[in-house]
Structure formats: C-alpha cells, structure tokens
Design a protein around this motif. Sequence first.
Motif, mmCIF file in Angstrom:
data_model
loop_
_atom_site.group_PDB
_atom_site.id
_atom_site.type_symbol
_atom_site.label_atom_id
_atom_site.label_comp_id
_atom_site.label_asym_id
_atom_site.label_seq_id
_atom_site.Cartn_x
_atom_site.Cartn_y
_atom_site.Cartn_z
ATOM 1 N N GLY A 59 0.795 -1.220 0.000
ATOM 2 C CA GLY A 59 0.000 0.000 0.000
ATOM 3 C C GLY A 59 0.828 1.271 0.000
ATOM 4 O O GLY A 59 0.519 2.211 0.739
ATOM 5 N N LEU A 60 1.840 1.339 -0.853
ATOM 6 C CA LEU A 60 2.694 2.523 -0.903
ATOM 7 C C LEU A 60 1.950 3.724 -1.464
ATOM 8 O O LEU A 60 1.071 3.579 -2.328
ATOM 9 C CB LEU A 60 3.922 2.264 -1.778
ATOM 10 N N PRO A 61 2.290 4.930 -1.015
ATOM 11 C CA PRO A 61 1.737 6.144 -1.629
ATOM 12 C C PRO A 61 2.155 6.213 -3.104
ATOM 13 O O PRO A 61 3.175 5.622 -3.494
ATOM 14 C CB PRO A 61 2.386 7.277 -0.819
ATOM 15 N N PRO A 62 1.405 6.938 -3.940
ATOM 16 C CA PRO A 62 1.637 6.931 -5.388
ATOM 17 C C PRO A 62 3.076 7.226 -5.818
ATOM 18 O O PRO A 62 3.637 6.506 -6.646
ATOM 19 C CB PRO A 62 0.665 8.001 -5.901
ATOM 20 N N VAL A 63 3.700 8.277 -5.290
ATOM 21 C CA VAL A 63 5.045 8.645 -5.753
ATOM 22 C C VAL A 63 6.054 7.565 -5.389
ATOM 23 O O VAL A 63 6.920 7.205 -6.195
ATOM 24 C CB VAL A 63 5.472 10.010 -5.168
ATOM 25 N N LEU A 64 5.950 7.021 -4.185
ATOM 26 C CA LEU A 64 6.855 5.943 -3.786
ATOM 27 C C LEU A 64 6.583 4.673 -4.594
ATOM 28 O O LEU A 64 7.509 3.913 -4.908
ATOM 29 C CB LEU A 64 6.715 5.656 -2.297
#
Length: 289
Positions: A59-64
């Motif tokens: 569930g990483l944030p979009p940029v990561l």
Amino acid sequence: MTTVLLPIALGIVMFGLGLTLTPADFTRIGRHPRAVFVALVCQLVLLPAVCFGLVLLFGLPPVLAVGMMLLAASPGGTTANLFSHLFRADVALNISLTAINSLISVVTLPLVVNLSLRWFDTGDPTLGLQLGKTLEVFAIVLLPVAAGMLVRARSAAIAARAEKPVRIASLVILVLVVAGTIVSNAELLAENVGRLAGITAVFCGVSLAVGFAVPRMFAVERRQALAAAFEIGMHNATLAVVIAQSVLDNVEMSLPAGVYAVLMFFFAAGFGMLVRDRRRVRPPTADVR
C-alpha cells in the motif's frame, strides 16, 4: 548535486561498464540462447509484475509506488558483474545480460514509468518521461557506455588499465550517491523508511530468488543461473536515483532506490554465500562438459 553531480556520477558508472564490453558481448546470446531468453523474460516481464504486486500489497503512496516501479525497470548494474566474479558465476554471461538489458531499458524503462504514473495517479501532471525526457534517458544510459566501448576498441591496454580504478570509482560513487541522497533528504526519508524498508528487502530477496530459480527450472546451467540471479537481483540503483531526481525532478521518487541500494549488498552477499556453500559439496568435475 542533483543537476550536475548525479548525472556525472552515473556517466562514470556507465563508462566503466562500457570499458568491460566488446561487440562479442552482444552476440553471446547466440551461444546461450536459453539462459539469455529466460533471464530477459524474468528481468523485463516477471520482475515488474512482482514489484507491482508488492506495491499493492504494501500500500505505498503513489510517488513511492512509481519509484519502486522505476527501480524494477532499471537494468542490472556493474556491481552485479562484480558479485558474479566473487561467487564464481558465469561472468561473461552476466556482462552480456547487463549490456543487453542496458540497451533494452532505453525503451522499457520509460514505458514502465509512464504506465505506473498513469496507474497510481500521483496528482502531478508534469511528471512523466515524454519524448524529450526519454531522450535524456537514452543519453545518460547509452552515450557513456558507447564512449567506454570506443576506448576499449581503440586500445584494449588502456581499457584494461582503466577498468579496475573506474570500477572502484563506480562503487565509491554509488555509496556517495546513496549517502548524499539519504543525508540531504534525511527528514523525508525518516518519514518513509518504515514504508520502504520492508518492501525493498522483500523485493531484493525475491529478485535474487526468481533470478536463480526460474532459469534452473528451465534447465539453465547452475553458474549461468547464478549470473542471472545477480543481474536480476542487483539493479542499477544509481540510474534510478538519477532519473528520479535529475530527469523527473522528484526526490521522493528516488527514495526506494536509495534504500534498496543499501540493502542489496547484504542480500546479494548472503545469497552468494548460500549458493556457493551448496556448490562446494559438488565434485570438482561437476562443471566439466
């Protein structure tokens, strides 16, 4: 550092790769077609798919998330060739895979990054590798490699003398790039290291395992499978950092590569020791054909 030193650092790394290459490295595919084909499928198809699944799982944030996909799309680095040498893998095959992957990545890397940006929707419409930025990737990946190959073609003796110091410089530069990224973005990294440590560790371990196990499943010889494992499991983190920070102008996107670059040496060394220990029980004539 981002606009000047990082591209120069990557240029030295890729120039060092070029010093080790000859045209024969690109034609070796004909002598080991199965090993090369299986390794390329793992590198270009299976590994991005695995990384995509891990990104969703963690569930990483979009940029990561895009940063992780950028890392997965990056070819193997010169350190993969070094580890192949240290652990008695097929170094010639590893060099050939690095050469071929570096060429192919000029097309596949922008494709993976742009698809990832669309899928994860970072909210920044300026991000992306359109034609102009894709040409930048082409320049920073292939021109230094071509320069190194040209030096070797003109004078093999000069290339041989320069290869070791350039390789050492490449390792030092990789450490400095990673350290500089960590130090200059300590606060940002501290906020995200909990999210990144787990996924980068799992990705590194899975990459090495896939790179070795899948070729063995297709009856690829053990030394060749080990070379494929290092090629697939040790990405060019410097390239990923440079593209994120210099081409895409996004520091946060470079953090997965920075964390991965620290962990991959330990994972690759442990993996090499594990496989090397297993090989020692074989009789000396096991690899004689």
